[in-house]
Enzyme design. Structure first.
Site, mmCIF file in Angstrom:
data_model
loop_
_atom_site.group_PDB
_atom_site.id
_atom_site.type_symbol
_atom_site.label_atom_id
_atom_site.label_comp_id
_atom_site.label_asym_id
_atom_site.label_seq_id
_atom_site.Cartn_x
_atom_site.Cartn_y
_atom_site.Cartn_z
ATOM 1 N N SER A 60 0.820 -1.217 0.000
ATOM 2 C CA SER A 60 0.000 0.000 0.000
ATOM 3 C C SER A 60 0.853 1.266 0.000
ATOM 4 C CB SER A 60 -0.909 0.027 1.230
ATOM 5 O OG SER A 60 -1.626 -1.173 1.352
HETATM 6 N N1 SAH Z 1 -0.381 -5.057 4.180
HETATM 7 C C1 SAH Z 1 0.235 -5.385 2.909
HETATM 8 C C2 SAH Z 1 -0.681 -5.067 1.763
HETATM 9 C C3 SAH Z 1 -0.690 -6.186 0.788
HETATM 10 S S1 SAH Z 1 -2.011 -6.121 -0.397
HETATM 11 C C4 SAH Z 1 1.584 -4.719 2.777
HETATM 12 O O1 SAH Z 1 1.908 -3.841 3.601
HETATM 13 O O2 SAH Z 1 2.349 -5.078 1.889
HETATM 14 C C5 SAH Z 1 -3.247 -7.108 0.401
HETATM 15 C C6 SAH Z 1 -2.883 -8.528 0.726
HETATM 16 O O3 SAH Z 1 -4.089 -9.168 1.183
HETATM 17 C C7 SAH Z 1 -2.370 -9.366 -0.428
HETATM 18 O O4 SAH Z 1 -1.122 -9.916 -0.097
HETATM 19 C C8 SAH Z 1 -3.439 -10.456 -0.594
HETATM 20 O O5 SAH Z 1 -2.914 -11.714 -0.984
HETATM 21 C C9 SAH Z 1 -4.025 -10.513 0.797
HETATM 22 N N2 SAH Z 1 -5.380 -11.092 0.868
HETATM 23 C C10 SAH Z 1 -6.423 -10.944 0.015
HETATM 24 N N3 SAH Z 1 -7.491 -11.648 0.437
HETATM 25 C C11 SAH Z 1 -7.124 -12.249 1.606
HETATM 26 C C12 SAH Z 1 -7.773 -13.124 2.520
HETATM 27 N N4 SAH Z 1 -9.042 -13.532 2.346
HETATM 28 N N5 SAH Z 1 -7.086 -13.551 3.604
HETATM 29 C C13 SAH Z 1 -5.801 -13.169 3.813
HETATM 30 N N6 SAH Z 1 -5.128 -12.346 2.986
HETATM 31 C C14 SAH Z 1 -5.769 -11.900 1.889
#
Ligand code: SAH
Length: 213
Positions: A60
């Site tokens: 993000s």
């Molecule tokens: N907090 C992260 C943002 C990553 S983007 C950072 O700082 O890099 C969001 C993430 O949520 C992705 O890695 C995606 O695989 C994960 N995601 C999506 N749906 C999900 C679910 N149902 N359970 C766990 N993770 C999930």
């Protein structure tokens, strides 16, 4: 590229966009965002922009990390926090420095393994990470004083409300691509009443169900 000046410029930008929490700004200033990215992208780590981390996912934008963290902490210090969507582990690292204990779940195994190793290597010892579908929270360690989702479901997963401690706070983007809103949901005491506030329009990757194969 990762110099003090570049980082200072990012902090300045966050302040201009309305981030006011000094403790959040301090943590973002000192957290090495470049280590959470592929080397080819690390020179862009202190730009205020979302960046790819593989598997069609993104780290993000710093503004949104700051904003969500500031909202999460807006009602006082938190003991236990659940993060949904570990991704690169950057938001996890920010949280680990501001709350007692962070639980984080991710549905894509290679992302989870990489960020778990990195967080350990960087010395964040108050983090537990698991491969799991965060749409169901992480019941084993519930209730949580705060829950933060970094992926957007189409509608609010009820299960998350059940895992909020009394006075707990949930920060979550909700809605279909192009129409997502960041929401702040607060459990009123130990009741089953929840207040809900729309914060601002946002763009997140979707919350997907099940584990990725
Ligand atoms: N907090 C992260 C943002 C990553 S983007 C950072 O700082 O890099 C969001 C993430 O949520 C992705 O890695 C995606 O695989 C994960 N995601 C999506 N749906 C999900 C679910 N149902 N359970 C766990 N993770 C999930």
């Amino acid at each position: 590229m990762t110099s003090q000046r570049t980082r200072e410029r990012l902090i300045q930008r966050l302040v201009e966009q309305g981030v006011t929490s000094q403790q959040v700004l301090d943590v973002i200033r000192t957290t090495p965002r470049h280590l959470f990215l592929d080397e080819a992208l690390s020179h862009r780590a202190y730009e205020d922009t979302a960046l790819p981390i593989g598997h069609k996912q993104t780290l993000s934008q710093p503004y949104i990390v700051a904003r969500m963290t500031e909202l999460l902490l807006s009602r006082g210090p938190l003991d236990k926090v659940l993060e949904i969507g570990t991704g690169s582990g950057y938001q996890t690292a920010v949280l680990a420095q501001l709350v007692n204990k962070v639980y984080t779940v991710e549905r894509i195994r290679p992302l989870l393994n990489r960020s778990r190793d990195l967080l350990r290597r960087l010395g964040y010892r108050n983090v537990s990470a698991a491969l799991s579908d965060g749409g169901f929270g992480w019941p084993d360690y519930a209730p949580y004083n705060g829950i933060i989702s970094t992926a957007a479901p189409q509608s609010l997963p009820e299960e998350l409300l059940h895992q909020l401690a009394p006075d707990g706070i949930l920060i979550i983007p909700i809605g279909p691509d192009g129409e997502q809103e960041l929401r702040m949901i607060i459990r009123e005491g130990d009741s089953n009443n929840f207040s809900e506030e729309v914060i601002e329009p946002v763009r997140f990757v979707p919350l997907l169900s099940g584990l990725s194969r």
